[in-house]
Design an enzyme around this catalytic site. Structure first.
Site, short mmCIF file in Angstrom:
data_model
loop_
_atom_site.label_atom_id
_atom_site.label_comp_id
_atom_site.label_asym_id
_atom_site.label_seq_id
_atom_site.Cartn_x
_atom_site.Cartn_y
_atom_site.Cartn_z
N LYS A 153 10.17 8.89 7.13
CA LYS A 153 8.90 9.63 7.10
C LYS A 153 9.13 11.00 7.76
CE LYS A 153 4.06 8.51 7.88
NZ LYS A 153 3.50 8.90 6.58
N1 PMP Z 1 4.29 6.39 0.70
C1 PMP Z 1 4.19 7.56 1.36
C2 PMP Z 1 4.82 8.76 0.77
C3 PMP Z 1 3.47 7.64 2.57
O1 PMP Z 1 3.35 8.79 3.21
C4 PMP Z 1 2.86 6.46 3.08
C5 PMP Z 1 2.07 6.53 4.35
N2 PMP Z 1 2.87 6.36 5.47
C6 PMP Z 1 3.01 5.26 2.36
C7 PMP Z 1 3.74 5.27 1.18
C8 PMP Z 1 2.45 3.98 2.89
O2 PMP Z 1 3.15 3.60 4.04
P1 PMP Z 1 2.49 2.72 5.18
O3 PMP Z 1 1.94 1.53 4.52
O4 PMP Z 1 3.61 2.40 6.10
O5 PMP Z 1 1.44 3.56 5.83
#
Ligand code: PMP
Length: 299
Positions: A153
């Site tokens: 991320k």
């Molecule tokens: N894909 C992207 C590109 C994201 O930014 C997120 C948000 N973090 C997600 C998927 C979903 O991830 P999570 O369930 O860990 O929030």
């Protein structure tokens, strides 16, 4: 913005308005930093953070990919998150930890720049609204996994997400769907994708997408409910032809998809499986399902 009183910065609590960085902070110029989005909810035993340790682990994995020497342990960051919520005295909201290269070095190599950390919390309602969303396939493809560490991320990745999101919104849609470099469905700008066909749950394989913690949770929950789950290469036509579709994410939680490129998905949105998984997910994050209590970090 829903301001709270304090932001944790480099080990200290600072007034919200005073939590500033230098204009020559390295991450501001080049985008190499990592962040997390985490939610905490009210439960009968007080506020609880959903899968805090998993989020902080992903943050540190991203920091490692970014050659960042974090001056804190994961345990220290977990504690700092809980402390920041307590200090701000809010019971439900969103948590934003970030690790970034600060002042001290310009030019691409960040060696010599400080490594800084901050944690902010604030009340945040549903991200995509309560209704099923209208989705548009983006003209931007998801970042190529050979161009970067796609599973981390990293701040700079969100330029790709923001372009896709703004394009979809400008055209009158609620959210974008990005395809990968091979033309298969990847994910939303901040959400993972699921579709349902003939009672089976399908979601894009890891590799070209963020390894979402909500995605992982939904895979486990659905499996425990006896729903067949498959991580697969999903074509856009499979989405058009799905019985149901939804996005998952910390911010978006479980958000039903009403249409993609104006093609209505299924007979109703949300469909029965989406509805069931969404209700169960919300019960779990609110501490109502004993089996999943180990995912909660109580204050
Ligand atoms: N894909 C992207 C590109 C994201 O930014 C997120 C948000 N973090 C997600 C998927 C979903 O991830 P999570 O369930 O860990 O929030």
């Amino acid at each position: 913005m829903n301001e709270t009183k304090y932001i944790w910065m480099d080990g200290k609590f600072i007034d919200w308005d005073k939590a500033k960085v230098h204009v020559l902070a390295h991450t501001l110029h080049y985008g190499l930093g990592v962040f997390e989005g985490i939610r905490f909810y009210e439960t009968s035993k007080g506020p609880a953070v959903f899968r805090l340790k998993d989020h902080i682990k992903r943050l540190f994995d991203g920091a490692k990919c970014s050659f960042m020497k974090v001056p804190y342990t994961q345990d220290k960051m977990n504690d700092a998150v809980l402390e920041t919520i307590r200090k701000n005295k809010i019971k439900v909201g969103y948590i934003r930890p970030i690790l970034f290269y600060g002042y001290g070095k310009m030019g691409l190599d960040p060696t010599g720049a400080s490594v800084n950390a901050a944690i902010a919390v604030w009340p945040w309602d549903s991200y995509l609204g309560e209704e099923a969303v209208k989705v548009k396939t983006s003209s931007f493809i998801r970042i190529h996994p050979k161009s970067t560490h796609a599973s981390c991320k990293i701040c700079g990745h969100y330029v790709n997400s923001i372009f896709a999101s703004l394009e979809a919104k400008e055209k009158g849609y609620n959210e974008a769907l990005l395809l990968d470099h091979e033309g298969y469905c990847a994910e939303g700008p901040g959400e993972n994708l699921f579709i349902i066909k003939d009672g089976k749950l399908l979601t894009p394989k890891l590799g070209n997408i963020l390894s979402g913690i909500t995605r992982k949770s939904i895979i486990e929950i659905a499996g425990n409910e006896g729903i067949k789950v498959e991580e697969a290469k999903i074509k856009l036509e499979d989405v058009y032809d799905a019985d149901e579709a939804f996005f998952t994410g910390t911010a978006a939680e479980v958000t039903s998809i009403a249409s993609v490129d104006n093609k209505k998905i299924g007979k109703q949105s949300p469909g029965p499986i989406t509805k069931k998984l969404k209700e169960l997910y919300l019960d779990i994050v609110h501490g109502k399902v004993k089996k999943y209590e180990h995912w909660l970090e109580y204050l």
